[in-house]
Structure formats: C-alpha cells, structure tokens
Motif scaffolding. Structure first.
Motif, PDB file in Angstrom:
ATOM      1  N   GLY A 416       0.822  -1.209   0.000  1.00  0.00           N
ATOM      2  CA  GLY A 416       0.000   0.000   0.000  1.00  0.00           C
ATOM      3  C   GLY A 416       0.851   1.253   0.000  1.00  0.00           C
ATOM      4  N   LYS A 417       1.864   1.295  -0.869  1.00  0.00           N
ATOM      5  CA  LYS A 417       2.805   2.424  -0.880  1.00  0.00           C
ATOM      6  C   LYS A 417       2.079   3.749  -1.099  1.00  0.00           C
ATOM      7  CE  LYS A 417       7.280   3.790  -2.797  1.00  0.00           C
ATOM      8  NZ  LYS A 417       6.992   5.203  -2.996  1.00  0.00           N
ATOM      9  N   GLY A 418       2.595   4.782  -0.438  1.00  0.00           N
ATOM     10  CA  GLY A 418       2.042   6.112  -0.600  1.00  0.00           C
ATOM     11  C   GLY A 418       0.952   6.447   0.395  1.00  0.00           C
ATOM     12  N   LYS A 419       0.943   5.770   1.564  1.00  0.00           N
ATOM     13  CA  LYS A 419      -0.139   6.004   2.504  1.00  0.00           C
ATOM     14  C   LYS A 419       0.264   6.922   3.657  1.00  0.00           C
ATOM     15  CE  LYS A 419      -3.397   3.149   3.157  1.00  0.00           C
ATOM     16  NZ  LYS A 419      -4.312   3.767   2.185  1.00  0.00           N
ATOM     17  N   SER A 420       1.399   6.636   4.319  1.00  0.00           N
ATOM     18  CA  SER A 420       1.699   7.428   5.503  1.00  0.00           C
ATOM     19  C   SER A 420       3.157   7.859   5.540  1.00  0.00           C
ATOM     20  CB  SER A 420       1.362   6.649   6.779  1.00  0.00           C
ATOM     21  OG  SER A 420       2.442   5.874   7.213  1.00  0.00           O
ATOM     22  N   GLU A 421       3.428   8.833   6.403  1.00  0.00           N
ATOM     23  CA  GLU A 421       4.777   9.381   6.541  1.00  0.00           C
ATOM     24  C   GLU A 421       5.731   8.416   7.242  1.00  0.00           C
ATOM     25  OE1 GLU A 421       3.862  12.984   8.578  1.00  0.00           O
ATOM     26  OE2 GLU A 421       3.150  14.009   6.766  1.00  0.00           O
ATOM     27  N   ILE A 422       5.220   7.314   7.772  1.00  0.00           N
ATOM     28  CA  ILE A 422       6.133   6.299   8.307  1.00  0.00           C
ATOM     29  C   ILE A 422       6.975   5.703   7.181  1.00  0.00           C
ATOM     30  CG2 ILE A 422       6.292   4.121   9.582  1.00  0.00           C
ATOM     31  CD1 ILE A 422       3.939   4.876  11.186  1.00  0.00           C
ATOM     32  N   GLU A 423       6.497   5.815   5.955  1.00  0.00           N
ATOM     33  CA  GLU A 423       7.309   5.360   4.820  1.00  0.00           C
ATOM     34  C   GLU A 423       8.601   6.165   4.699  1.00  0.00           C
ATOM     35  OE1 GLU A 423       4.960   5.015   1.211  1.00  0.00           O
ATOM     36  OE2 GLU A 423       3.243   4.332   2.389  1.00  0.00           O
ATOM     37  N   ASP A 424       8.615   7.404   5.180  1.00  0.00           N
ATOM     38  CA  ASP A 424       9.857   8.181   5.188  1.00  0.00           C
ATOM     39  C   ASP A 424      10.869   7.553   6.151  1.00  0.00           C
ATOM     40  OD1 ASP A 424       8.392   9.850   3.536  1.00  0.00           O
ATOM     41  OD2 ASP A 424       7.915  11.278   5.133  1.00  0.00           O
ATOM     42  N   TYR A 425      10.389   7.055   7.282  1.00  0.00           N
ATOM     43  CA  TYR A 425      11.258   6.351   8.234  1.00  0.00           C
ATOM     44  C   TYR A 425      11.773   5.059   7.607  1.00  0.00           C
ATOM     45  CZ  TYR A 425       9.363   9.438  11.890  1.00  0.00           C
ATOM     46  OH  TYR A 425       8.992  10.520  12.649  1.00  0.00           O
ATOM     47  N   LEU A 426      10.885   4.361   6.912  1.00  0.00           N
ATOM     48  CA  LEU A 426      11.282   3.129   6.223  1.00  0.00           C
ATOM     49  C   LEU A 426      12.379   3.397   5.204  1.00  0.00           C
ATOM     50  CD1 LEU A 426      10.893   0.133   5.412  1.00  0.00           C
ATOM     51  CD2 LEU A 426       9.063   0.902   3.882  1.00  0.00           C
ATOM     52  N   LYS A 427      12.243   4.493   4.463  1.00  0.00           N
ATOM     53  CA  LYS A 427      13.249   4.813   3.440  1.00  0.00           C
ATOM     54  C   LYS A 427      14.617   5.040   4.075  1.00  0.00           C
ATOM     55  CE  LYS A 427      14.325   5.971  -0.888  1.00  0.00           C
ATOM     56  NZ  LYS A 427      15.713   6.414  -0.753  1.00  0.00           N
ATOM     57  N   ARG A 428      14.650   5.709   5.194  1.00  0.00           N
ATOM     58  CA  ARG A 428      15.935   5.924   5.868  1.00  0.00           C
ATOM     59  C   ARG A 428      16.536   4.595   6.326  1.00  0.00           C
ATOM     60  NH1 ARG A 428      13.192  10.666   7.478  1.00  0.00           N
ATOM     61  NH2 ARG A 428      12.345   9.782   9.410  1.00  0.00           N
ATOM     62  N   ALA A 429      15.696   3.723   6.853  1.00  0.00           N
ATOM     63  CA  ALA A 429      16.196   2.441   7.350  1.00  0.00           C
ATOM     64  C   ALA A 429      16.712   1.568   6.215  1.00  0.00           C
ATOM     65  CB  ALA A 429      15.094   1.716   8.118  1.00  0.00           C
ATOM     66  N   THR A 430      15.977   1.496   5.120  1.00  0.00           N
ATOM     67  CA  THR A 430      16.417   0.644   4.010  1.00  0.00           C
ATOM     68  C   THR A 430      17.635   1.233   3.310  1.00  0.00           C
ATOM     69  OG1 THR A 430      14.711   1.692   2.622  1.00  0.00           O
ATOM     70  CG2 THR A 430      14.178  -0.439   3.624  1.00  0.00           C
ATOM     71  N   ASP A 431      17.715   2.555   3.237  1.00  0.00           N
ATOM     72  CA  ASP A 431      18.918   3.175   2.670  1.00  0.00           C
ATOM     73  C   ASP A 431      20.149   2.815   3.500  1.00  0.00           C
ATOM     74  OD1 ASP A 431      17.545   4.321   0.584  1.00  0.00           O
ATOM     75  OD2 ASP A 431      17.548   6.356   1.410  1.00  0.00           O
ATOM     76  N   ASP A 432      20.011   2.864   4.812  1.00  0.00           N
ATOM     77  CA  ASP A 432      21.131   2.545   5.693  1.00  0.00           C
ATOM     78  C   ASP A 432      21.620   1.115   5.473  1.00  0.00           C
ATOM     79  OD1 ASP A 432      21.117   5.043   6.811  1.00  0.00           O
ATOM     80  OD2 ASP A 432      20.053   4.452   8.644  1.00  0.00           O
ATOM     81  N   LEU A 433      20.678   0.216   5.138  1.00  0.00           N
ATOM     82  CA  LEU A 433      21.023  -1.189   4.976  1.00  0.00           C
ATOM     83  C   LEU A 433      21.248  -1.566   3.514  1.00  0.00           C
ATOM     84  CD1 LEU A 433      18.572  -2.685   7.604  1.00  0.00           C
ATOM     85  CD2 LEU A 433      21.046  -2.501   7.799  1.00  0.00           C
ATOM     86  N   GLY A 434      21.253  -0.572   2.618  1.00  0.00           N
ATOM     87  CA  GLY A 434      21.545  -0.820   1.213  1.00  0.00           C
ATOM     88  C   GLY A 434      20.479  -1.589   0.474  1.00  0.00           C
ATOM     89  N   LEU A 435      19.215  -1.404   0.840  1.00  0.00           N
ATOM     90  CA  LEU A 435      18.105  -2.119   0.217  1.00  0.00           C
ATOM     91  C   LEU A 435      17.362  -1.221  -0.759  1.00  0.00           C
ATOM     92  CD1 LEU A 435      16.727  -3.802   3.447  1.00  0.00           C
ATOM     93  CD2 LEU A 435      17.984  -4.935   1.618  1.00  0.00           C
ATOM     94  N   GLU A 436      16.935  -1.793  -1.870  1.00  0.00           N
ATOM     95  CA  GLU A 436      16.119  -1.067  -2.835  1.00  0.00           C
ATOM     96  C   GLU A 436      14.660  -1.138  -2.404  1.00  0.00           C
ATOM     97  OE1 GLU A 436      14.961  -1.072  -7.623  1.00  0.00           O
ATOM     98  OE2 GLU A 436      16.271  -2.624  -6.777  1.00  0.00           O
ATOM     99  N   LEU A 437      14.041   0.016  -2.271  1.00  0.00           N
ATOM    100  CA  LEU A 437      12.647   0.073  -1.834  1.00  0.00           C
ATOM    101  C   LEU A 437      11.741   0.027  -3.055  1.00  0.00           C
ATOM    102  CD1 LEU A 437      11.170   0.270   0.868  1.00  0.00           C
ATOM    103  CD2 LEU A 437      11.129   2.753   0.587  1.00  0.00           C
ATOM    104  N   LYS A 438      10.791  -0.920  -3.055  1.00  0.00           N
ATOM    105  CA  LYS A 438       9.932  -1.133  -4.217  1.00  0.00           C
ATOM    106  C   LYS A 438       8.462  -1.124  -3.822  1.00  0.00           C
ATOM    107  CE  LYS A 438      13.108  -4.170  -6.821  1.00  0.00           C
ATOM    108  NZ  LYS A 438      13.253  -5.545  -7.361  1.00  0.00           N
TER     109      LYS A 438
END
Length: 548
Positions: A416-438
């Motif tokens: 359900g991408k594009g729903k809440s600002e917690i996705e901004d937190y997710l982006k920071r976490a996945t960037d730190d771990l070198g993961l592509e967010l899809k």
C-alpha cells in the motif's frame, strides 16, 4: 499473508547461509535462537494449529506472555499480560444450495461447489425460495459515483457478487478504484457488510483465483470448520442469513440456468452505470450451527518510555491460525501456520528483546500479539475499539504477518505504498542497509486491508506494512516469483505450512533490523507522522489528534 509467498526458495539454497548477529544495539540485536525456538514451538502439533478458544490458544498465549516477561517487558494491561476478546464460535453444517425456477434444478454441494456460513448467531437458519440478483462487484461508493445496487431492492433476496474491484485488471493504479491496486471495496469483508446494509438475505461471492489471489483450496480450508466473530448482544441479527462463496464453475451453471452469460455480465459490471440483473431462479439453503461463547486473548507487553511514557509506538503480529483443518493426502489435518504467523509472533518477541537490550526509549513501545486475525482481524479490531492505550497518543506502528525464512533479498517492499509518513522512516532504514525500496508486485491482492495494521489504520493510527521483497540474493527475481506461486499453491492455509530446520533466517534478521530502526526512531523522536495528504485515513487521524 504475503511475505512467505514472496520469499520461498529452494531448501538446498537456504541451508548454508551465515547470519550476521553482530549488529550494535542501535541496529537491533535480533536473536536467531528466539526466532527458531518460538516458531518451532508455536507451530508444533502440540499447539494444534493455534485456533482461538482451544487448548492450543492457552498454550500459545502463555508462551508469549512468558517470553515477554523474560525479555524484560512489563504486563501491558493494568498488571495483566492479557486483554480478553469476547468471541462467539459457530460451526455450520449447511445443506446443499438448492436452485429452482430456472431451466433445470441445480444442487450445489458444500465444499465442492460452495461454502456457506452465517454471521447470525442462531442454532438453525433457513433461507427458502429467495430471489437471486447479480449485483456486479457489490459496491456502493457515493464518493466515486458508483452504486451496484442502484434501482433494485434486494431485501430478502440472494445477491451474487464478483470478488475484487471493477478495475483490478488495469496495468497501472489509475482508475475509478485505483486501478490494479485494490481498495477496501474489493475485499470480501466489505462485500458482505454492504449486502447486509442493503438487506440481502444471502450473499455469495464468485471465486476466481486471480482476483481473489488464492485458490479454492484456501476458501475451503478457511470457511469450513469453526468460525469466529465478535460476541454481540444482538447476535448479529442485522447481518445476512447466509454468506459464502461459489466456485466459478457453479456460478457459470447458475447463470446459464437463467439463460445468462457470466463472462458477459462480468464485463458489463466493470463499467460505471452497471445495473443489477435478476436471475430467473430462486435459492434455498439451511444451516445448522453449534455455538460456543468464550473469550480469546490478545497478549500485550510494554517497555515504558523514559521521558514521554504517555506517547506510544506499537508493534503487532497475530498469533492465531486455523487449528484443525481439511486433511492432506498424508492424513495430516493440523494447519500449523509456521510461516503464517508463528514467524511473525517470534519476530515480535525478538524485537522486544532487542529494544529492552537497548534500554528505554523516550516514548513507550507496545508489543501486541493479537488473536483471530484469520477470522477477520477480530483481535486487532477489538483492540482498536477498546484500546488499552489511547489511539490519539499512539504515534504509529508496524505489523508483521510472516517473516522471510528463505534468505536475504536485495529489495524491500511497501504494501500500500504512498499512505503514511512512516514510509519516510522506512526509506531511511532501508537506505542505511543498502536495500532497494519497491512497490508491492501484486497490488490487486489488497494486502493492506488483509492484516492487523488495517484495524488500527481505520481508527487513524499510521501503520506500516512492509517486508523483504522478491529479489533473492540467491536466485534473483526468478526464484522469488517462482516461490510465490509455490507457496500459494502448496502451503498457504494448508497443513504443509510447517517449521523446517533448514530455513535460512538471515533475511528475517535483516527485516527485523529494519523494523527495529523504524520503531526506535519513532520512539526516540518527537514527531507525529501522519497519513499523506489525500489518504483515506488522514481525516480520521486529524480528528483523533484534535480530540474530536
């Protein structure tokens, strides 16, 4: 439950992966031993498939509470680890669904051609000679200018409904119902709710594997045996007498019996302005119910905040599964639910351990293991309606419905991408771990509306549902996509969803470190993330935070 389907791979490739557990506390020290031990215990035959209100439940909730205690949490409900969830259990024995008045008599058999139950709590239910009406997708959405019930009174009648949304076959996410991305109007729960609001005596959904996202075997295993609902003082008498599913083959025969073509009418139902179509025949069915009332339990622990303990971050996972179900070819009739969702429950405990090791955060962190997810998100719904901690003071949370137990992926998927600002937190976490967010690969399946985060989201709490993707480090996208099909066909909601000691937990550890980082940042921060502008839950959250 989507995670396992996206992450299954060959056993041989999974047996030899080394797990890095050396991450510092800030990254979340996830205990692989906890993941293995708890998952194996919860999914053993001794727990009988963890159906609510059974001896398997008692073993399950006591194990979770004890693991919460030893992790260092405090009881989350005024000194208790438990929140009672009053349930009513009904086990229906239906007669055949009898169709009369068309070209020839038809009798649809239980399990083979149809499944049927009732939300109404009555020992005996009878539906006799009910007019049948095809109502397309069964949607009444005034804000979208769409009403599949327009111009017809279905009170006392039997409605036949298509699964999913009218535009589920779209290539993208543009359309009257978000194109390929399912809305809540596409969920079977909504369709029965709306049929009852319209006064229908019975409602049957036509099963097709693609728009339902699972086969008839899943419908049969999920809709036969004991069914659970909230215990209601009015016995849910405002609901339809009978609800259920028809196989596509049965539906084709039903429509042909009235001289109608199901495929043609299904195409017509995709267009705005569709009007209901009466069939020539009438439906009759009887159900005999055994009824049991008993409270099930949510299990709740809390790590109190150090400076702002009255602000809360929440993690959720459901502990229940289907219990005893249809036996497979070997005679095994326990649906153990190892991946769905013993793994998620184990992950909840492992996260509790990690946060306790890191010390108290500024905000309190709640760990909530809920009951009766498989029965319609009942435990999380009850918590949403009867929160122990104010939802207006709940900053946000993360739900886990299955973990990655077959190796690391290169990507991470937002449901359900594009729903809440917690996705901004997710982006920071996945960037730190070198993961592509899809984006999720199957938005038409409507997974955002199919697990416990939805129960809190509908009350305004920003909830994230995200997980490791399909691009397996060992095997790539091809292996991940093949695994999706394999799990759906051979394990999901079947006795074969069992613990395997050859599972590779490295992906689960990595995913839990993502969840840890998000939860820790929320708990150490002062921000109040909201739903993105225009999201369906934004107004609810705004009213909640304003104290309205």
């Amino acid at each position: 439950m989507r995670t396992a389907a996206a992450l299954l791979a060959a056993f041989a490739a999974s047996a030899c992966t080394t797990i890095d557990t050396s991450a510092p506390a800030a990254d979340g020290q996830i205990s692989v031993d906890t993941l293995k031990t708890v998952t194996e215990q919860l999914s053993s035959d001794a727990f009988e498939g963890r159906a609510p209100t059974t001896p398997g439940e008692e073993k399950t909730v006591n194990l979770i509470a004890e693991r919460f205690r030893t992790a260092g949490l405090q009881p989350g409900n005024r000194g208790s680890w438990f929140q009672d969830v009053p349930l009513v259990e009904t086990t229906a024995t239906p007669t055949a669904l009898r169709i009369r008045g068309g070209q020839s008599p038809l009798d649809f058999q239980w399990r083979t051609d149809m499944v049927a139950n009732s939300y109404q709590v009555q020992p005996s239910i009878s539906l006799d000679n009910s007019d049948i009406v095809f109502v397309g997708y069964g949607i009444n959405a005034p804000e979208r200018g769409w009403n599949d019930y327009a111009g017809v009174d279905v009170r006392g009648k039997t409605v036949i409904i298509l699964v999913n949304d009218p535009d589920y076959q779209a290539e993208g996410t543009e359309g009257p119902f978000n194109g390929r991305a399912m809305t809540y109007y596409g969920r079977w729960t909504y369709k029965y709710e709306e049929a009852a609001r319209q006064g229908a005596a019975a409602a049957f959904i036509v099963h097709e594997t693609e728009p339902a996202s699972y086969g008839w075997n899943v419908v049969r295993s999920s809709w036969t045996g004991a069914q659970y609902n909230m215990d209601d003082p009015d016995n849910h008498m405002d609901q339809s007498k009978a609800i259920g599913w028809l196989t596509r083959d049965a539906a084709v025969r039903l429509f042909n019996d009235s001289g109608l073509d199901l495929d043609q009418l299904s195409q017509a139902a995709k267009q705005k302005g569709f009007r209901p179509v009466p069939l020539k025949s009438k439906a009759s069915i009887g159900l005999t119910n055994t009824i049991k009332r008993q409270a099930s339990k949510n299990v709740i622990g809390i790590l109190p905040g150090s400076t702002r303990p009255n602000e809360y971050v929440i993690y959720t996972a459901h502990w229940d599964h289907l219990g005893v179900c249809d036996a497979d070819a070997t005679g095994d009739n326990i649906c153990n639910g190892a991946l769905d969702n013993a793994t998620g429950t184990a992950g909840l405990i492992a996260l509790a351990e990690a946060h306790v090791r890191a010390g108290r955060a500024d905000r309190s962190i709640i760990f909530l293991a809920v009951t009766a997810e498989e029965s319609g998100l009942l435990g999380s719904r009850y918590y949403g309606e009867n929160p122990i901690y104010p939802l207006a003071q709940t900053v946000g949370g993360i739900n886990m419905d299955g973990l990655n137990i077959f190796g690391n992926t290169r990507d991470f998927v937002v449901i359900g991408k594009g729903k809440s600002e917690i996705e901004d937190y997710l982006k920071r976490a996945t960037d730190d771990l070198g993961l592509e967010l899809k984006n999720e690969p199957t938005p038409e399946a409507g997974y955002y509306y199919r697990s416990d985060h939805f129960s809190l989201a509908r009350f305004g709490v920003p909830m994230l549902y995200a997980e490791g993707g399909e691009d397996l480090v060992n095997g790539g996208l091809q292996a991940g996509r093949a695994a999706t099909q394999d799990y759906r066909a051979n394990r999901y909601h079947q006795p074969s969803d069992e613990y395997d000691p050859r599972w590779d937990w490295s992906g689960a550890v990595r995913d839990l470190q993502v969840y840890y980082r998000i939860g820790r940042e929320l708990a150490e921060g002062t921000a109040w993330p909201n739903w993105y502008e225009g999201d369906e839950f934004r107004a609810i959250r705004d009213r909640s935070r304003a104290g309205q």
